[in-house]
Scaffold this motif. Structure first.
Motif, PDB file in Angstrom:
ATOM      1  N   LEU A 201       0.834  -1.213   0.000  1.00  0.00           N
ATOM      2  CA  LEU A 201       0.000   0.000   0.000  1.00  0.00           C
ATOM      3  C   LEU A 201       0.866   1.259   0.000  1.00  0.00           C
ATOM      4  CD1 LEU A 201      -2.810  -1.036   2.528  1.00  0.00           C
ATOM      5  CD2 LEU A 201      -3.012  -0.786   0.061  1.00  0.00           C
TER       6      LEU A 201
ATOM      7  N   HIS B 102       1.180  13.814   1.258  1.00  0.00           N
ATOM      8  CA  HIS B 102       1.696  12.663   2.005  1.00  0.00           C
ATOM      9  C   HIS B 102       0.718  12.257   3.111  1.00  0.00           C
ATOM     10  CE1 HIS B 102       5.936  12.354   0.504  1.00  0.00           C
ATOM     11  NE2 HIS B 102       5.520  13.454  -0.068  1.00  0.00           N
TER      12      HIS B 102
ATOM     13  N   TYR C 207       7.680   4.943   4.388  1.00  0.00           N
ATOM     14  CA  TYR C 207       6.978   5.770   3.386  1.00  0.00           C
ATOM     15  C   TYR C 207       6.245   6.945   4.030  1.00  0.00           C
ATOM     16  CZ  TYR C 207       7.670   1.452   0.742  1.00  0.00           C
ATOM     17  OH  TYR C 207       8.212   0.342   0.162  1.00  0.00           O
TER      18      TYR C 207
ATOM     19  N   ARG D 248       1.425   9.346  -5.963  1.00  0.00           N
ATOM     20  CA  ARG D 248       1.834  10.741  -5.746  1.00  0.00           C
ATOM     21  C   ARG D 248       2.763  11.211  -6.856  1.00  0.00           C
ATOM     22  NH1 ARG D 248       2.851   9.394  -0.216  1.00  0.00           N
ATOM     23  NH2 ARG D 248       5.061   9.477  -0.692  1.00  0.00           N
TER      24      ARG D 248
ATOM     25  N   PHE E 247      -8.150   2.515  -4.809  1.00  0.00           N
ATOM     26  CA  PHE E 247      -7.288   3.400  -4.022  1.00  0.00           C
ATOM     27  C   PHE E 247      -7.389   4.855  -4.487  1.00  0.00           C
ATOM     28  CE2 PHE E 247      -3.224   5.282  -2.728  1.00  0.00           C
ATOM     29  CZ  PHE E 247      -3.141   4.845  -1.414  1.00  0.00           C
TER      30      PHE E 247
ATOM     31  N   ALA F 170      -5.399   7.426   3.085  1.00  0.00           N
ATOM     32  CA  ALA F 170      -5.957   6.487   2.097  1.00  0.00           C
ATOM     33  C   ALA F 170      -5.425   5.074   2.343  1.00  0.00           C
ATOM     34  CB  ALA F 170      -5.611   6.950   0.685  1.00  0.00           C
ATOM     35  N   GLN F 171      -4.129   4.984   2.696  1.00  0.00           N
ATOM     36  CA  GLN F 171      -3.534   3.672   2.997  1.00  0.00           C
ATOM     37  C   GLN F 171      -4.260   3.012   4.175  1.00  0.00           C
ATOM     38  OE1 GLN F 171       0.741   5.372   2.496  1.00  0.00           O
ATOM     39  NE2 GLN F 171       0.945   3.379   3.410  1.00  0.00           N
TER      40      GLN F 171
ATOM     41  N   ALA G 130       0.853   4.140  -2.830  1.00  0.00           N
ATOM     42  CA  ALA G 130       0.640   5.558  -2.511  1.00  0.00           C
ATOM     43  C   ALA G 130       1.779   6.425  -3.058  1.00  0.00           C
ATOM     44  CB  ALA G 130       0.514   5.738  -1.004  1.00  0.00           C
ATOM     45  N   THR G 131       3.026   5.942  -2.888  1.00  0.00           N
ATOM     46  CA  THR G 131       4.189   6.696  -3.387  1.00  0.00           C
ATOM     47  C   THR G 131       4.125   6.822  -4.910  1.00  0.00           C
ATOM     48  OG1 THR G 131       5.476   5.775  -1.574  1.00  0.00           O
ATOM     49  CG2 THR G 131       6.719   6.816  -3.334  1.00  0.00           C
TER      50      THR G 131
ATOM     51  N   TYR H  92      -7.285  13.834   0.077  1.00  0.00           N
ATOM     52  CA  TYR H  92      -6.543  15.057  -0.297  1.00  0.00           C
ATOM     53  C   TYR H  92      -7.476  16.265  -0.312  1.00  0.00           C
ATOM     54  CZ  TYR H  92      -3.340  18.102  -2.852  1.00  0.00           C
ATOM     55  OH  TYR H  92      -2.529  19.131  -3.222  1.00  0.00           O
TER      56      TYR H  92
ATOM     57  N   SER I  14      -2.225  10.510   1.469  1.00  0.00           N
ATOM     58  CA  SER I  14      -1.929   9.140   1.020  1.00  0.00           C
ATOM     59  C   SER I  14      -1.840   8.195   2.207  1.00  0.00           C
ATOM     60  CB  SER I  14      -0.648   9.101   0.180  1.00  0.00           C
ATOM     61  OG  SER I  14       0.467   9.357   0.969  1.00  0.00           O
TER      62      SER I  14
ATOM     63  N   PHE J  44      -7.710   8.258  -2.153  1.00  0.00           N
ATOM     64  CA  PHE J  44      -6.595   9.200  -2.070  1.00  0.00           C
ATOM     65  C   PHE J  44      -7.064  10.626  -2.363  1.00  0.00           C
ATOM     66  CE2 PHE J  44      -3.201  11.415  -4.477  1.00  0.00           C
ATOM     67  CZ  PHE J  44      -2.290  11.583  -3.453  1.00  0.00           C
TER      68      PHE J  44
END
Lengths: 199, 280
Positions: free
Chosen positions: A180, B250, B238, A188, B26, B256-257, A184-185, B34, B253, B30
């Motif tokens: 996950l 960040h 991360y 972005r 996802f 969202a994770q 996400a990275t 945001y 995200s 996200f």
């Protein structure tokens, strides 16, 4: 024109992503081309890396009072020798294979052997039972250690259980989290919210 | 219907279809997170001691006038572990920003040449942001060794070196020497690592350096726990951008994770229940 690098990065990222998901006559050659470009860019990056390595060690020698400047001279000397052999004989070639087999591999083996000693001191520090968490770790480590020895065969099943149930469950949980985080990275970067390539 | 299914099968494989579904799921989470954060929704992050410690250490580094060593590991830009390299670069962005004010720029080491220009650029931008462009020194980011040799294609006989494709011992040797010789306040290791993590981390521990580090490689995590004073476990690497810089993208995200994780847990529990009842 600040938007241009971002636009290029997003477009290339999208095409590569779509190529991963779908089989398409237009996407497939584009995706393959982008992957080939990565290999070419990596080769150029390796040259940049070599330049950086030479510069760092050259400056250490030039400053004179730096500790371990002799090692820097050795690094520059071996770099020049291996580079010379590689440029003269090419790759793959017998002299280059000799260098790798007789210099690189034994050194790598020596460092691999060092792991045992480093592991012993690290384990000694990590497994001192000073709270509940480390006590559990110590217990699990003891079961796995003793379970490996044929003398204490009663613990073999316990060892298998520790590795198969709590350990594997933990690893799976971590892997889901990592997946996950990677997603996400990537997202972005793909939408241009992370831009390591421009201001 | 059969024609549609046949068309789908010819354009997307089963694994890709599953990955695509997860991606599509996802994406709205996200953007919703945001949008919420941009509209002022406050998110409280659970405390992570490692990032709090890093903030403290940077203040100590400024007082002591000694730099922090940051290792970005073996991942590069464009390979399968780019996300790990990005995690390390996010931490570098913060460290560089704080350190340039106090004139103690970090020493950055890496084993993948593709990460070198990005790391140098992150350092250069930090100097420029604070108006000290002329102080920027490109040798503060150091490429130690092109490890593992197999990945870089430098190995003349890849099958011979396939036994330890993830271990970067030449990189470890160079970084261990740096840790032993340089006066440092802390050793920070964030990125992708193999067994070399133990060699570098243990060297730092024996020198009594303050150590913060983590990786996403599950088999290396015991080494992280054994050597690091403040370990970052798995996905925590991360979260650097959210915890250190509080960047909205960040934080969203991360949110969202977490939502996605709860959906996955629910799906696993439902699947177990259905399987137990014989309905699957």
């Amino acid at each position: 024109m600040k938007w241009l690098p971002t636009a290029i990065a997003i477009s290339v990222g999208l095409v590569t992503l779509l190529d991963f998901f779908f089989t398409h006559t237009l996407l497939d050659p584009l995706g393959a081309a982008f992957r080939e470009w990565v290999i070419i860019l990596t080769a150029f990056a390796l040259l940049l890396g070599l330049g950086n390595l030479v510069l760092v060690h050259f400056l250490r020698i030039a400053r004179r009072n730096e500790p371990g400047a002799g090692y820097s001279a050795l690094v520059l000397l071996t770099t020049a020798i291996v580079l010379g052999i590689g440029l003269w004989f090419g790759l793959p070639s017998t002299p280059m294979a000799w260098v790798f087999d007789n210099v690189y591999v034994p050194l790598q083996g020596a460092f691999f052997a060092l792991l045992a000693f480093f592991l012993a001191t690290a384990a000694y520090r990590a497994l001192r039972a000073h709270n509940l968490e480390t006590t559990w770790m110590l217990l699990a480590a003891l079961i796995v250690f003793l379970g490996q020895t044929p003398l204490v065969s009663a613990l073999t099943e316990a060892k298998e259980w520790v590795l198969r149930v709590p350990s594997e469950a933990g690893v799976r949980g971590i892997l889901i989290g990592v997946a996950l985080g990677t997603l996400a990275t990537g997202l972005r970067l793909l939408v241009g919210m992370d831009r390591p390539y421009s201001e | 219907m059969d024609a549609l299914l046949s068309l789908l099968k010819s354009t997307i494989g089963t694994d890709q279809a599953l990955a695509f579904v997860v991606f599509l799921f996802f994406l709205p989470l996200f953007f919703f997170a945001y949008w919420g954060i941009k509209r002022g929704v406050r998110v409280t992050l659970r405390p992570l001691a490692s990032y709090a410690a890093l903030k403290r250490l940077l203040a100590q580094a400024a007082e002591a006038g000694q730099p922090v060593h940051l290792s970005l590991g073996i991942a590069g830009i464009g390979d399968q572990f780019t996300a790990d390299a990005m995690a390390g670069l996010t931490v570098l962005d913060y460290v560089a920003d704080r350190s340039t004010i106090s004139a103690t720029p970090p020493i950055v080491t890496l084993a993948n040449p593709t990460a070198l220009p990005v790391a140098q650029d992150v350092l250069r931008r930090a100097y420029r942001r604070h108006g000290y462009s002329e102080e920027y020194d490109p040798t503060r980011a150091r490429f130690i060794a092109p490890d593992p040799a197999l990945y870089t294609g430098a190995s003349p006989n890849p099958t011979l070196y396939a036994a330890s494709p993830n271990d970067a011992f030449a990189y470890a040797a160079g970084t261990m020497q740096l840790l032993n010789q340089q006066k440092l306040i802390a050793n920070v290791m964030v990125g992708r690592f193999g067994d070399e993590f133990l060699l570098i981390g243990e060297t730092g521990a024996q020198r009594h350096l303050n150590q913060i580090g983590g990786t996403s490689a599950a088999r290396v995590l015991p080494f992280v726990h054994a050597t690091m004073e403040h370990p970052l476990i798995g996905e925590e690497i991360y979260a650097g951008g959210a915890y250190l810089s509080n960047k909205p993208a960040h934080v969203s995200s991360l949110l969202a994770q977490d939502l996605m994780r709860w959906f996955l847990i629910a799906a696993i529990v439902i699947a177990i229940a259905l399987k137990t009842l014989g309905l699957m």
